[in-house]
Design an enzyme around this catalytic site. Sequence first.
Site, mmCIF file in Angstrom:
data_model
loop_
_atom_site.group_PDB
_atom_site.id
_atom_site.type_symbol
_atom_site.label_atom_id
_atom_site.label_comp_id
_atom_site.label_asym_id
_atom_site.label_seq_id
_atom_site.Cartn_x
_atom_site.Cartn_y
_atom_site.Cartn_z
ATOM 1 N N CYS A 2 -10.252 18.429 -9.416
ATOM 2 C CA CYS A 2 -11.003 19.641 -9.722
ATOM 3 C C CYS A 2 -12.365 19.236 -10.254
ATOM 4 O O CYS A 2 -12.517 18.202 -10.902
ATOM 5 C CB CYS A 2 -10.347 20.556 -10.759
ATOM 6 S SG CYS A 2 -8.731 21.128 -10.285
ATOM 7 N N ARG A 27 -13.692 16.126 -5.387
ATOM 8 C CA ARG A 27 -12.706 16.132 -6.457
ATOM 9 C C ARG A 27 -11.551 17.090 -6.182
ATOM 10 O O ARG A 27 -10.562 17.128 -6.934
ATOM 11 C CB ARG A 27 -13.367 16.529 -7.781
ATOM 12 C CG ARG A 27 -14.490 15.616 -8.200
ATOM 13 C CD ARG A 27 -15.084 16.083 -9.508
ATOM 14 N NE ARG A 27 -14.103 15.975 -10.568
ATOM 15 C CZ ARG A 27 -13.889 14.886 -11.286
ATOM 16 N NH1 ARG A 27 -14.612 13.815 -11.063
ATOM 17 N NH2 ARG A 27 -12.977 14.845 -12.223
ATOM 18 N N TRP A 73 -8.201 21.364 -6.996
ATOM 19 C CA TRP A 73 -7.093 20.612 -6.398
ATOM 20 C C TRP A 73 -5.861 21.090 -7.146
ATOM 21 O O TRP A 73 -5.682 20.811 -8.326
ATOM 22 C CB TRP A 73 -7.294 19.108 -6.588
ATOM 23 C CG TRP A 73 -6.289 18.282 -5.860
ATOM 24 C CD1 TRP A 73 -6.351 17.859 -4.563
ATOM 25 C CD2 TRP A 73 -5.068 17.750 -6.387
ATOM 26 N NE1 TRP A 73 -5.250 17.115 -4.252
ATOM 27 C CE2 TRP A 73 -4.440 17.024 -5.345
ATOM 28 C CE3 TRP A 73 -4.433 17.819 -7.621
ATOM 29 C CZ2 TRP A 73 -3.211 16.369 -5.514
ATOM 30 C CZ3 TRP A 73 -3.209 17.171 -7.792
ATOM 31 C CH2 TRP A 73 -2.621 16.447 -6.741
ATOM 32 N N ASN A 99 -10.630 21.865 -15.591
ATOM 33 C CA ASN A 99 -10.149 20.699 -14.835
ATOM 34 C C ASN A 99 -9.196 19.951 -15.742
ATOM 35 O O ASN A 99 -9.584 19.544 -16.835
ATOM 36 C CB ASN A 99 -11.351 19.808 -14.455
ATOM 37 C CG ASN A 99 -10.921 18.425 -14.005
ATOM 38 O OD1 ASN A 99 -9.825 18.260 -13.470
ATOM 39 N ND2 ASN A 99 -11.759 17.444 -14.209
ATOM 40 N N GLY A 100 -7.945 19.761 -15.285
ATOM 41 C CA GLY A 100 -6.977 19.041 -16.099
ATOM 42 C C GLY A 100 -5.627 19.721 -16.040
ATOM 43 O O GLY A 100 -5.401 20.605 -15.202
ATOM 44 N N GLU A 477 -3.337 -2.136 2.872
ATOM 45 C CA GLU A 477 -4.538 -1.284 2.762
ATOM 46 C C GLU A 477 -4.818 -0.582 4.102
ATOM 47 O O GLU A 477 -5.178 0.600 4.134
ATOM 48 C CB GLU A 477 -5.741 -2.132 2.305
ATOM 49 C CG GLU A 477 -7.080 -1.422 2.279
ATOM 50 C CD GLU A 477 -7.124 -0.174 1.403
ATOM 51 O OE1 GLU A 477 -6.179 0.084 0.651
ATOM 52 O OE2 GLU A 477 -8.122 0.567 1.518
ATOM 53 N N LYS A 481 -5.083 3.431 4.621
ATOM 54 C CA LYS A 481 -6.257 4.075 5.222
ATOM 55 C C LYS A 481 -5.809 4.970 6.361
ATOM 56 O O LYS A 481 -6.207 6.117 6.458
ATOM 57 C CB LYS A 481 -7.175 3.004 5.788
ATOM 58 C CG LYS A 481 -8.456 2.586 5.284
ATOM 59 C CD LYS A 481 -9.205 3.101 4.157
ATOM 60 C CE LYS A 481 -8.536 3.761 3.009
ATOM 61 N NZ LYS A 481 -8.606 3.174 1.728
ATOM 62 N N GLU A 484 -3.692 8.132 5.222
ATOM 63 C CA GLU A 484 -4.337 9.184 4.429
ATOM 64 C C GLU A 484 -5.344 10.010 5.229
ATOM 65 O O GLU A 484 -5.524 11.185 4.934
ATOM 66 C CB GLU A 484 -4.954 8.656 3.130
ATOM 67 C CG GLU A 484 -6.218 7.864 3.243
ATOM 68 C CD GLU A 484 -6.788 7.478 1.857
ATOM 69 O OE1 GLU A 484 -7.384 6.408 1.773
ATOM 70 O OE2 GLU A 484 -6.654 8.250 0.909
ATOM 71 N N HIS A 500 14.426 -7.737 8.357
ATOM 72 C CA HIS A 500 15.408 -7.412 7.322
ATOM 73 C C HIS A 500 15.650 -5.906 7.237
ATOM 74 O O HIS A 500 16.183 -5.425 6.239
ATOM 75 C CB HIS A 500 14.943 -7.973 5.968
ATOM 76 C CG HIS A 500 14.881 -9.471 5.963
ATOM 77 N ND1 HIS A 500 15.989 -10.263 5.964
ATOM 78 C CD2 HIS A 500 13.821 -10.320 6.021
ATOM 79 C CE1 HIS A 500 15.632 -11.547 5.987
ATOM 80 N NE2 HIS A 500 14.307 -11.602 6.041
ATOM 81 N N LYS A 595 -10.603 12.911 -4.417
ATOM 82 C CA LYS A 595 -11.179 11.576 -4.581
ATOM 83 C C LYS A 595 -10.762 10.929 -5.885
ATOM 84 O O LYS A 595 -10.326 9.794 -5.913
ATOM 85 C CB LYS A 595 -12.700 11.685 -4.502
ATOM 86 C CG LYS A 595 -13.431 10.364 -4.675
ATOM 87 C CD LYS A 595 -13.231 9.477 -3.472
ATOM 88 C CE LYS A 595 -13.960 8.166 -3.567
ATOM 89 N NZ LYS A 595 -13.461 7.212 -2.555
HETATM 90 O O1 M6R Z 1 -10.742 5.588 -8.476
HETATM 91 P P1 M6R Z 1 -9.584 4.670 -8.288
HETATM 92 O O2 M6R Z 1 -9.929 3.394 -7.634
HETATM 93 O O3 M6R Z 1 -8.841 4.425 -9.595
HETATM 94 O O4 M6R Z 1 -8.586 5.463 -7.369
HETATM 95 C C1 M6R Z 1 -7.326 4.969 -7.069
HETATM 96 C C2 M6R Z 1 -6.718 5.679 -5.878
HETATM 97 O O5 M6R Z 1 -6.550 7.028 -6.153
HETATM 98 C C3 M6R Z 1 -7.593 5.535 -4.628
HETATM 99 O O6 M6R Z 1 -7.826 4.196 -4.326
HETATM 100 C C4 M6R Z 1 -6.905 6.205 -3.420
HETATM 101 O O7 M6R Z 1 -5.754 5.516 -3.099
HETATM 102 C C5 M6R Z 1 -7.870 6.274 -2.233
HETATM 103 N N1 M6R Z 1 -7.872 7.596 -1.703
HETATM 104 C C6 M6R Z 1 -7.488 5.370 -1.121
HETATM 105 O O8 M6R Z 1 -8.377 5.444 -0.067
#
Ligand code: M6R
Length: 600
Positions: A2, A27, A73, A99-100, A477, A481, A484, A500, A595
């Site tokens: 948010c 956000r 969010w 926000n929170g 990773e 990517k 998501e 396994h 984000k």
């Molecule tokens: O701001 P941060 O690096 O602490 O965020 C951690 C994760 O939320 C962030 O890396 C998230 O997994 C990304 N969307 C991945 O692309």
Amino acid sequence: MCGIVGYIGYNDSKEILLKGLEKLEYRGYDSAGIAVINNEGVHVFKEKGRIVDLRAAVDTNVEASTGIGHTRWATHGVPSKTNSHPHQSASGRFTLVHNGVIENYDLLKREYLQNVSMKSETDTEIIVQLVELFANDGLSTEEAFRKTLTLLHGSYALALIDNQDQETIYVAKNKSPLLVGLGFGFNVVASDAMAMLQVTDKYVELMDKEMVIVKKDEVTIQNLDGEVINREPYTAELDASDIEKGTYPHYMLKEIDEQPAVMRKIIQNYQDQNGELKIDANIVSAMNDADRIYIVAAGTSYHSGLVGKQFIEEMAQIPVEVHISSEFGYNMPLLSKKPLFIFLSQSGETADSRQVLVQVKEMGHKSLTITNVPGSTLSREADYTLLLHAGPEIAVASTKAYTAQLAVLAILAEVTGKSRGLELSFSLIQELGIVANAMDVLCDSKEEFEAIAREYLATTRNCFFIGRGIDYYVGLEGALKLKEISYIQAEGFAGGELKHGTIALIEDGTPIIALATQGFVNLSIRGNVKEVVARGANPCIISMEGLNMDEDRFVIPEVHQTLTPLISVVPMQLISYYAALHRDCDVDKPRNLAKSVTVE
Ligand code: M6R
């Protein structure tokens, strides 16, 4: 998650608020709203969906020079117009954005608000209803707001307006980020300086459990006992062009392309006058004092931590454990006698990581935050900070922050190792330069990654990433990517682990993206590829010059074997990007995500 904004001044606030919310959309983006106040009273506009939908719903005839706004969010209550902010008190006198997460909202509702009928399913609404309850008891708005704050448990960044007073925005913060921006004849409120860079670059940081009375020519910060706090403003060193897409169709593509420049910037920033890599001596001595390093992070940052462990163990010979922050807080391992905690976080705001930082600080342990955002919560609260110098990362999928984290971790490892008398067999500074050049080559090979995405991922249900050693971590990773942003079910596995259990999932045509950049396991990973091919998989091998074979789909330029994750991840990013495009997904704002994850 948010984002909130506020404006109080002489100009019409609507456009400033909407533009601010557009900058904060990273956000959260499932609904949004603004409330503005003028002589006729408060006007609230809200909409489910994006800021563009809100913009269409705003009545352009309403003019008002005070207002607050929110992009959501959802945590409590589905994304809907009713649950979107701003929320209003029963009589409509008070209007609030938040926000929170208020952890004790149910308790407060039962204790104080049994006679108030709630309009939304949110935790936020109880805050605004409490303010009204206490104001009805005869308290001033300031007193009612303060009394409410003392009852709240949880995280909040709040902005409140009172329809009996156009001249004030009441603001408060605990755990969620919030800044007050200063102008001439106006002041603003924002979750992130980026949002209000359009009108000011002067900001005052707020600390937890502070409230602020914001007027157009005066800002008064107080603690919850009403004592006034003086704090100097700082200048946000953000370039407005850094937060624009420019000619790029998506921020993600722009941020992928920025990686070579980020590498060069990091080399520049971590270099002394003699051209040697340097790190603050206090940080190096904290590293040397530690008998074990604990890297704590989430998501992509966790994946870079896994690679960072290799770097630190190899170059500085200090044992390292890497932990997922959301687990660590509840399930803390037996710690060594002299631990040093490294928090890796692009945003510096991740609540799960912050919760661990608070705990380890209470235990008296030293901490270092490696972040992209100077002044972020994790940076302020840790003993030391190293910056990523990657520039704002706006796409939800993290790209340049990952490679920046790896570069900074490598530099930290090398400088620490050197201070312990360990010499590398290669020059890290030179090799990072080679990495930057190799990234340029990869960024210029976009058609090939677009073709791979089309061929392997346009219609598939799932995809596996395999690798051995450090390639396994890059595979994790790559899978994150891909899933998501394209919503393809993707998982990363250590090459030898498939047999396994997971190999049962291999069917005719299942795409397998295999990384082969490590000489000592080159034959083993190729053996694993053969095992899946024998069961019908469609392999896409990405190898490195010098290790390549005829069967490979793409060969990345050669870089030092230790540093391959810095470049082997680029094909993962680009393949994911194009897969998402082929599947018509919203690349920069994938569904259900935000984000910076500022709730636990
Ligand atoms: O701001 P941060 O690096 O602490 O965020 C951690 C994760 O939320 C962030 O890396 C998230 O997994 C990304 N969307 C991945 O692309």
